[in-house]
Enzyme design. Structure first.
Site, short mmCIF file in Angstrom:
data_model
loop_
_atom_site.label_atom_id
_atom_site.label_comp_id
_atom_site.label_asym_id
_atom_site.label_seq_id
_atom_site.Cartn_x
_atom_site.Cartn_y
_atom_site.Cartn_z
NE ARG A 23 71.20 4.92 31.35
CZ ARG A 23 70.48 5.97 30.94
NH1 ARG A 23 71.07 6.99 30.35
NH2 ARG A 23 69.17 5.98 31.10
CE1 TYR B 23 91.49 36.43 27.76
CE2 TYR B 23 89.21 35.70 27.58
CZ TYR B 23 90.23 36.28 28.32
OH TYR B 23 90.00 36.70 29.59
CE LYS C 114 66.68 12.76 32.00
NZ LYS C 114 66.69 11.34 31.62
CG MET D 33 83.94 32.59 32.72
SD MET D 33 84.82 32.76 34.28
CE MET D 33 86.32 31.86 33.96
#
Ligand code: PLP
Length: 334
Positions: A116, A243, A33, A289
């Site tokens: 759950r 930054y 998954k 980023m």
């Protein structure tokens, strides 16, 4: 762009450890998954099949369709059940039973304590009746352990609950049902030989999140994350980097920019306490980023080669660190 190396030898080594412990390859379903925990769905499916595994677990039907050629059976944890002879669908609630297509193969999840997913234990007979009425093919009954990776006896209590479920399914007249509750941590802690199916996730990728008293098997990390140099510059003592200029150089030094950032799924949170890469280099200042800065001019650097120790630096778990890595990062099998 940054790239990921998938170490085939380590993956096979880990699978070998678990197949030995379970005495079977057929009973191990590799959990693929979420892009195979960030390792790459297609690649890990192919390697699992090459190793000799015949079963897989995914989250939705789209993932199953992508890898269907590699496996005899795929268990789908969270999608609407449809008729497909190589897929079985987990029923997470009574509503799922009504939504399932007639004739589809299903596995009923029972909530034995995690609260759950799954029907409550009180609803078992009612759910089994509905499954028959809706003309679904019941292939399995499963549960999930909430505390398999913790130093406590909770696992045993939950296993006991599941034993009573097995008896009740038999009393209700169902035969040839497979029962499964083992994830990696359970497989590491308990004897697996009498289990019908092991849903093996994190352990196959090389991580053992258990306390060290349960160091049952030695596992080897499969994934390593690499970044490439974009540019290099010389900076004077007292220069600020990135930054906010949060890093201030303590000497004249040579630094380089590398092509990995939070846009690639590398967590920015580590900016407050510098993350130390696999080669011992602290990330200088904030993660951008698409970029980070390091004090080196090597063409390629290894950012991490062990998501378990790396995740501890950032205050999370190996699962989150690898799963977040962008699908767009190139994966190379070595
Ligand atoms: C993800 C998942 C697993 C695998 O768990 P690991 O801890 O990675 O081995 C097993 N069963 C279910 C239901 C899951 O959602």
């Amino acid at each position: 762009m940054a790239f990921i190396k998938i170490n085939k030898e380590h993956f096979f080594y880990n699978l070998e450890q678990f197949t030995k412990k379970c005495n079977s390859k057929e009973k191990i379903a590799i959990v693929l998954k979420d892009n195979a925990y960030g390792h790459g769905l297609g690649i890990m499916a192919r390697l699992s099949s090459e190793f000799g595994l015949t079963q897989a677990v995914v989250r939705d039907y789209n993932e199953a369709r992508e890898i269907r050629d590699y496996f005899n059976n795929i268990l789908i944890l969270g999608d609407k059940a449809v008729v497909d002879k190589s897929c079985s669908f987990v029923l997470n609630s009574l509503e799922d039973i009504f939504l399932a297509q007639k004739g589809s193969t299903v596995e009923l999840k029972v909530d034995t304590g995690m609260h759950r997913n799954g029907i409550s234990m009180d609803e078992l007979e009612y759910a089994l009746g509905l499954i028959t009425k809706q003309k679904l093919k019941l292939k399995g009954v499963l549960t999930h352990n909430r505390s398999a990776d913790e130093l406590s006896s909770e696992l045993f209590w939950q296993q006991k609950q599941f034993e009573s479920i097995k008896n009740r399914v038999a009393v209700a007249g169902f035969r040839d049902i497979r029962f499964h509750s083992f994830n990696s941590a359970t497989a590491l802690r308990l004897n697996c030989k009498s289990e019908d199916l092991i849903r093996l996730g994190i352990g196959a990728y090389g991580y053992n999140e258990l306390p060290t008293v349960y160091n049952a098997l030695e596992l080897k990390p499969v994934l390593s994350l690499w970044a490439k140099r974009v540019s290099t510059r010389k900076i004077k003592k007292g220069s600020r980097v990135g930054y906010g200029g949060t890093y201030i150089s303590t000497n004249d030094m040579t630094i380089s920019t590398y092509d990995l950032g939070y846009g690639d799924g590398w967590m920015r949170s580590n900016s407050f306490k510098p993350f130390i890469t696999a080669e011992g280099l602290p990330i200088l200042g904030r993660v951008s980023m698409d970029y980070i800065s390091l004090q080196t001019d090597k063409a390629e650097v290894c950012i991490m080669d062990n998501a378990l120790s790396s995740s501890k630096q950032i205050g999370t778990i190996s699962y989150e660190l690898t799963t977040q890595l962008s699908k767009d990062i190139e994966r190379r099998v070595i």
